[in-house]
Design an enzyme around this catalytic site. Structure first.
Site, mmCIF file in Angstrom:
data_model
loop_
_atom_site.group_PDB
_atom_site.id
_atom_site.type_symbol
_atom_site.label_atom_id
_atom_site.label_comp_id
_atom_site.label_asym_id
_atom_site.label_seq_id
_atom_site.Cartn_x
_atom_site.Cartn_y
_atom_site.Cartn_z
ATOM 1 N N ASP A 10 0.839 -1.197 0.000
ATOM 2 C CA ASP A 10 0.000 0.000 0.000
ATOM 3 C C ASP A 10 0.881 1.257 0.000
ATOM 4 O O ASP A 10 2.061 1.198 0.357
ATOM 5 C CB ASP A 10 -0.877 -0.045 1.259
ATOM 6 C CG ASP A 10 -1.634 1.237 1.461
ATOM 7 O OD1 ASP A 10 -2.369 1.640 0.531
ATOM 8 O OD2 ASP A 10 -1.478 1.863 2.535
ATOM 9 N N ASP A 12 -0.376 5.199 0.752
ATOM 10 C CA ASP A 12 -0.631 6.210 1.776
ATOM 11 C C ASP A 12 -0.765 5.544 3.146
ATOM 12 O O ASP A 12 -1.591 4.645 3.321
ATOM 13 C CB ASP A 12 -1.894 7.018 1.431
ATOM 14 C CG ASP A 12 -1.793 8.465 1.913
ATOM 15 O OD1 ASP A 12 -0.973 8.747 2.806
ATOM 16 O OD2 ASP A 12 -2.541 9.308 1.387
HETATM 17 MG MG LIG Z 1 -2.967 3.133 3.250
#
Ligand SMILES: [Mg+2]
Length: 255
Positions: A10, A12
Site C-alpha cells: 500500500d 498512503d
Molecule cells: Mg494506506
C-alpha cells in the site's frame, strides 16, 4: 516468520503520509530490490497514472518505476477486458482511469446508450455526467466502480472520495456497482496476475484494516499490518479477523 516471494504494498500510510515519506519506507523497498523479491505498489487511487505515482514516490526518496505501480483503475481495466471485452463504456473519471482503459483497449463512449458505466474519482464531476450514468444504469448497463473509499485524507481534512460519488448513482438507481479496489479481492487477484506470484507465497502490506487488510483476507492472502497510517494499534483488539502479522513500522520486518 514465513518467507514470501512476492509483496503487494500500500502507499498512503505505508510508504508516505500525505506529502511526507514514512522514514522506514525507502530502506524496505531497497531491501526488496536487493533481494530480487518481486513487488507491486497497490493503490486505490484511480485518478493518477503509473508515471504520476512513480514521480511522487521518487520525489519522496522511495525508488520506484512505473511498472511497479498497480492502481484500482488498472485493475478495473483488466477486469473489464476479461469480463466484458466488447462493452461500450460510459466513463466518469480522470486521466489515470482513462489511460488504463485505453491501454486495455476498452471501448469508451460519451453516449448514455452504452453497455457499462465505469466510475472513478472525478474532481470535475457534473450533474450531467451523473445523469448520463444513472440513465445508462437504469437502462441495464453494467455498473463498475474503481473503489468504495468514501473519504480521502488531505491536508485540508477529509474530502469526498469515489465511493461518495458512486453512491449518488447507486442511491438514485437502486443498483449496486461491482467495486474493484481494496477491500475487494478483485484488485488483489488482478495484481497477482501482473506480479506473477502465487497467493500462498505473497503478502499484502498496509496500514488500513478496512481496505488493505480486508482485501488480503478476502483474497486468501497473508497480511502485514503497519501502524504508520490510519488504523491505530489500540484498534487491533476489536478486529474480528486479525492480520497475519502486525508491526509498528517496516524496520521491524525481516524479509
Ligand atoms: Mg494506506
Amino acid at each position: 516468520m514465513k518467507k514470501y516471494n512476492g509483496y503487494l504494498i500500500d502507499l498512503d500510510g505505508t510508504m508516505y503520509r500525505g506529502n511526507e515519506v514514512i522514514k522506514e519506507a525507502p530502506a524496505f523497498i531497497k531491501d526488496l530490490k536487493a533481494r530480487g523479491i518481486p513487488y507491486l505498489f497497490l493503490t486505490n487511487n484511480s485518478s493518477k497514472t503509473q508515471d504520476q505515482v512513480t514521480d511522487k514516490l521518487n520525489k519522496l526518496g522511495v525508488e520506484a518505476h512505473p511498472e511497479e505501480v498497480f492502481t484500482s483503475s488498472m485493475a478495473t481495466a483488466k477486469y473489464l477486458k476479461q469480463t466484458s471485452p466488447n462493452a461500450r463504456c460510459y466513463v466518469i473519471g480522470e486521466v489515470g482511469l482513462m489511460e488504463a482503459l485505453h491501454r486495455e483497449g476498452i471501448h469508451i463512449t460519451d453516449q448514455e446508450d452504452c453497455d457499462a458505466v465505469v466510475v472513478g474519482i472525478d474532481r470535475n464531476i457534473t450533474y450531467e455526467k451523473l445523469a448520463k450514468a444513472c440513465i445508462a444504469v437504469r437502462n441495464g448497463a453494467a455498473f463498475f466502480s474503481t473503489n468504495s473509499d468514501n473519504a480521502l485524507p488531505t491536508e485540508r481534512g477529509l474530502l469526498p472520495g469515489n465511493g461518495a460519488f458512486t453512491s449518488v448513482i447507486a442511491v438514485s438507481t437502486g443498483k449496486q456497482p461491482t467495486y474493484i479496489g481494496k477491500p475487494e479481492a478483485i484488485i488483489v487477484k488482478e495484481a497477482l496476475t501482473v506480479l506473477g506470484t502465487e497467493v500462498d507465497d505473497t503478502i499484502l502490506v498496509g496500514d488500513n484494516y478496512n481496505t488493505d487488510i480486508r482485501a488480503g483476507i478476502q483474497a486468501g492472502m497473508d497480511t502485514l499490518m503497519v501502524f504508520t497510517g490510519v488504523t491505530p494499534l489500540e484498534q487491533l483488539e476489536t478486529l474480528p479477523i486479525k492480520p497475519t502479522y502486525y508491526i509498528n513500522n517496516l524496520s521491524e520486518w525481516t524479509l
